[in-house]
Design a protein around this motif. Structure first.
Motif, PDB file in Angstrom:
ATOM      1  N   GLN A   1      22.076  22.352  35.680  1.00  0.00           N
ATOM      2  CA  GLN A   1      23.381  21.692  36.401  1.00  0.00           C
ATOM      3  C   GLN A   1      23.948  22.693  37.611  1.00  0.00           C
ATOM      4  OE1 GLN A   1      26.340  19.581  33.436  1.00  0.00           O
ATOM      5  NE2 GLN A   1      25.729  21.201  32.485  1.00  0.00           N
ATOM      6  N   VAL A   2      24.001  24.048  37.283  1.00  0.00           N
ATOM      7  CA  VAL A   2      24.529  24.522  38.336  1.00  0.00           C
ATOM      8  C   VAL A   2      23.879  24.617  39.643  1.00  0.00           C
ATOM      9  CG1 VAL A   2      25.044  26.924  39.004  1.00  0.00           C
ATOM     10  CG2 VAL A   2      25.760  26.201  36.794  1.00  0.00           C
TER      11      VAL A   2
ATOM     12  N   LEU B   1      33.022   9.518  48.911  1.00  0.00           N
ATOM     13  CA  LEU B   1      33.098   8.521  47.778  1.00  0.00           C
ATOM     14  C   LEU B   1      32.022   8.914  47.014  1.00  0.00           C
ATOM     15  CD1 LEU B   1      34.247   5.170  49.618  1.00  0.00           C
ATOM     16  CD2 LEU B   1      35.719   6.999  48.483  1.00  0.00           C
ATOM     17  N   ILE B   2      30.801   8.976  47.277  1.00  0.00           N
ATOM     18  CA  ILE B   2      29.787   9.202  46.485  1.00  0.00           C
ATOM     19  C   ILE B   2      29.815  10.576  45.727  1.00  0.00           C
ATOM     20  CG2 ILE B   2      27.155   9.674  46.555  1.00  0.00           C
ATOM     21  CD1 ILE B   2      26.844   7.825  48.808  1.00  0.00           C
ATOM     22  N   SER B   3      30.086  11.651  46.335  1.00  0.00           N
ATOM     23  CA  SER B   3      30.449  12.799  45.773  1.00  0.00           C
ATOM     24  C   SER B   3      31.637  12.912  44.702  1.00  0.00           C
ATOM     25  CB  SER B   3      30.761  13.941  46.851  1.00  0.00           C
ATOM     26  OG  SER B   3      30.069  13.864  48.057  1.00  0.00           O
ATOM     27  N   GLY B   4      32.366  11.939  45.071  1.00  0.00           N
ATOM     28  CA  GLY B   4      33.584  12.197  44.030  1.00  0.00           C
ATOM     29  C   GLY B   4      33.042  11.383  42.377  1.00  0.00           C
ATOM     30  N   LEU B   5      31.922  10.524  42.571  1.00  0.00           N
ATOM     31  CA  LEU B   5      31.391   9.923  41.545  1.00  0.00           C
ATOM     32  C   LEU B   5      30.212  10.505  41.001  1.00  0.00           C
ATOM     33  CD1 LEU B   5      30.809   6.141  42.997  1.00  0.00           C
ATOM     34  CD2 LEU B   5      32.597   7.223  41.370  1.00  0.00           C
TER      35      LEU B   5
ATOM     36  N   CYS C   1      30.142  20.009  36.627  1.00  0.00           N
ATOM     37  CA  CYS C   1      29.028  20.174  35.441  1.00  0.00           C
ATOM     38  C   CYS C   1      29.697  20.098  33.969  1.00  0.00           C
ATOM     39  CB  CYS C   1      28.413  21.580  35.429  1.00  0.00           C
ATOM     40  SG  CYS C   1      27.848  22.225  37.010  1.00  0.00           S
ATOM     41  N   THR C   2      29.078  19.760  33.087  1.00  0.00           N
ATOM     42  CA  THR C   2      29.651  19.501  31.907  1.00  0.00           C
ATOM     43  C   THR C   2      30.162  20.678  31.350  1.00  0.00           C
ATOM     44  OG1 THR C   2      27.814  17.890  31.214  1.00  0.00           O
ATOM     45  CG2 THR C   2      29.050  18.919  29.359  1.00  0.00           C
ATOM     46  N   ALA C   3      31.111  20.784  30.472  1.00  0.00           N
ATOM     47  CA  ALA C   3      32.006  21.871  29.739  1.00  0.00           C
ATOM     48  C   ALA C   3      32.437  22.632  31.047  1.00  0.00           C
ATOM     49  CB  ALA C   3      30.934  22.695  29.197  1.00  0.00           C
TER      50      ALA C   3
ATOM     51  N   VAL D   1      27.106  16.306  36.375  1.00  0.00           N
ATOM     52  CA  VAL D   1      25.757  16.447  37.220  1.00  0.00           C
ATOM     53  C   VAL D   1      24.619  16.191  36.001  1.00  0.00           C
ATOM     54  CG1 VAL D   1      24.135  18.254  37.937  1.00  0.00           C
ATOM     55  CG2 VAL D   1      26.694  17.903  38.952  1.00  0.00           C
ATOM     56  N   PHE D   2      24.707  16.710  34.882  1.00  0.00           N
ATOM     57  CA  PHE D   2      23.829  16.642  33.770  1.00  0.00           C
ATOM     58  C   PHE D   2      23.494  15.222  33.426  1.00  0.00           C
ATOM     59  CE2 PHE D   2      23.644  15.380  29.258  1.00  0.00           C
ATOM     60  CZ  PHE D   2      22.513  15.751  28.700  1.00  0.00           C
ATOM     61  N   ARG D   3      24.229  14.270  33.689  1.00  0.00           N
ATOM     62  CA  ARG D   3      24.053  12.847  33.432  1.00  0.00           C
ATOM     63  C   ARG D   3      22.965  12.298  34.595  1.00  0.00           C
ATOM     64  NH1 ARG D   3      29.397  12.354  31.335  1.00  0.00           N
ATOM     65  NH2 ARG D   3      29.352  12.333  29.160  1.00  0.00           N
ATOM     66  N   TYR D   4      23.143  12.660  35.779  1.00  0.00           N
ATOM     67  CA  TYR D   4      22.550  12.414  36.943  1.00  0.00           C
ATOM     68  C   TYR D   4      21.210  13.046  36.722  1.00  0.00           C
ATOM     69  CZ  TYR D   4      26.221   9.978  39.380  1.00  0.00           C
ATOM     70  OH  TYR D   4      27.058   9.236  39.739  1.00  0.00           O
TER      71      TYR D   4
END
Length: 482
Positions: A270-271, A334-338, A342-344, A352-355
């Motif tokens: 993620q990082v 706009l894409i960056s905002g979506l 990271c999780t937690a 990011v994890f889901r992507y």
């Protein structure tokens, strides 16, 4: 039948804590000689009393452990109840907001969205602005604890992966939930203090440094100035970018770093992906602006870095009018905002994890097309991902897109223009902060929006912050039948 007593007891205790927190801005206003301190004392008494009465009425549930149903109820009701009490100072005193505006402001604060319903911030009593910052700081801390303790247990949006994998690692270090919470609070407080001292050293006034440190580490983005972060251009923008990025990383990795183990932070997929994607966005926009507008490199790098990091992490600070950067740059923002952080972490949006899971699932599906007999497993960080996690992530993406589209349509029905409705939906469901359009005021507030639009955005902020399904599951009749 679901036993509501444990849920009521916890909500009552949290409400009482929120009421006691109101004494901090009361003391600040008293120190500045602002008569508004009485409003905070009144609000503190009302909130603390209401919370104490609810906790006393539910005290029989103290010894009971929370079931899955109670966990779902607790996570949703906390974020629905606390904004009502957090709104009291906005209604009883300056800026004398209506119920919908005050609730919107408090919901935006606690969900760390950062969109404001107040058209003029510069003239507010200092305690009011500090209260806005404290709401975001408390909300940022709360969402970290929810993401680490509750969501993995409830298996929301693929978060069960962190129960089966991340929590195994975590359990060897911090075996109990209370230990997890205590460690996270220490890291959060420590980073906030470091951020405030950095701002102070770079020339910010004392109050401004504290206010912006609270809203930087929570990735909330509230400011006590109508100009937002444009008041402090230069070195503070670089400092803010660093701390916003830190706030958008998994806080459990910082706990491990403090215990002398730095490798989990640098090896975390993620990082690495978060920093890499953010770097790509900055590089593309800098090159685009230099080629199209013949802009100077160093000022452009500073402006783009700050605003990209602010949008990527969902903080929502602004130092420039990004709509003037060109269509490509604005689309990337706009894409960056979506994407989000990271999780937690305190960051918002899809995460990011889901992507990463989505990309791996697509890759596996493509490989199956030319190797149909090959046994393929979606992997994350070299470890196999269960099908239930992949399915949960796919469901999250589908639901996110569906709600996003429905919200745009609903906001247009309230009378907002198409551009405004799209950015208002974007900023509320992904908890980002800024919105653009003719109905937005000079300081970026939604004060001129219809009340129906503000209620819709308030609901979207809550649903988006709590990972969609943990709120929507309450609408199922089967849930209430146990």
């Amino acid at each position: 039948m679901i036993d509501l007593r444990p849920v009521g007891y916890i909500i009552g205790m949290l409400t009482s804590v929120l009421g006691l927190t109101m004494l901090i801005p009361a003391a600040v206003d008293l120190g500045y000689g602002a008569a508004h301190w009485l409003v905070f004392v009144e609000s503190a008494v009302l909130t603390t009393t209401a919370g104490a009465l609810l906790a006393l009425a539910s005290r029989d549930g103290l010894a009971r452990t929370l079931s899955i149903h109670q966990s779902f109820l607790l996570t949703s009701l906390v974020w629905l109840t606390l904004p009502f009490f957090g709104a009291l100072p906005f209604m009883l005193g300056a800026p004398h907001l209506s119920l919908v505006d005050a609730y919107f402001e408090a919901m935006s604060g606690l969900t760390t969205t950062g969109t404001t319903a107040i058209p003029h911030l510069d003239g507010l009593p200092p305690g009011v602005n500090l209260w806005r910052g404290l709401l975001q700081w408390l909300g940022g801390l709360g969402i970290i604890i929810v993401a680490m303790i509750f969501l993995p247990v409830m298996k929301v949006g693929g978060m069960q992966f962190f129960r089966s994998e991340g929590f195994d690692t975590l359990g060897k270090i911090l075996p109990r939930a209370m230990d997890i919470s205590t460690a996270l609070i220490r890291i959060y407080v420590g980073l906030t203090i470091a951020c405030a001292l950095t701002y102070l050293g770079l020339g910010m006034k004392g109050f401004d440094a504290i206010m912006h440190a609270l809203t930087t580490m929570s990735t909330g983005g509230f400011s006590n100035y109508d100009a937002s972060f444009a008041t402090y251009k230069g070195a503070p923008e670089y400092a803010a970018s660093v701390f916003m990025a830190l706030a958008a990383m998994p806080f459990i990795r910082f706990v491990q770093v403090m215990r002398g183990d730095t490798m989990p932070l640098w090896r975390d997929p993620q990082v690495r992906a978060f920093l890499r994607w953010m770097g790509y966005a900055i590089a593309i926009i800098v090159l685009y602006r230099m080629i199209r507008h013949e802009a100077s490199f160093w000022p452009t790098l500073r402006e783009v870095t700050f605003n990209v990091v602010s949008t990527f992490t969902g903080t929502g600070y602004a130092s420039e009018d990004v709509t003037q950067w060109g269509h490509l740059a604005f689309t990337i923002l706009l894409i960056s905002g979506l994407i989000g952080g990271c999780t937690a972490s305190t960051a918002c949006s899809v995460k990011v994890f889901r992507y990463l899971i989505l990309l791996e699932a697509i890759k596996a599906q493509i490989q199956r097309l030319y190797s149909p007999h090959r046994l393929l497993k979606v992997q994350y960080d070299g470890r196999p991902v269960e099908d239930s996690v992949v399915n949960s992530v796919m469901a999250f993406f589908s639901l996110f897109i569906l709600i996003f589209g429905m919200l745009i349509i609903a906001l247009t029905f309230t009378g907002l223009g198409t551009e405004t409705a799209m950015t208002a939906a974007w900023t509320s469901i992904a908890n980002i902060g800024p919105a653009w359009g003719p109905e937005i005021t000079a300081n970026g507030s939604v004060a001129d929006f219809p009340d129906s639009a503000k209620w819709l955005m308030s609901a979207a902020m809550c649903i988006g912050r709590l990972e969609l399904m943990s709120v929507l599951v309450l609408l199922l009749p089967r849930f209430w039948r146990g």
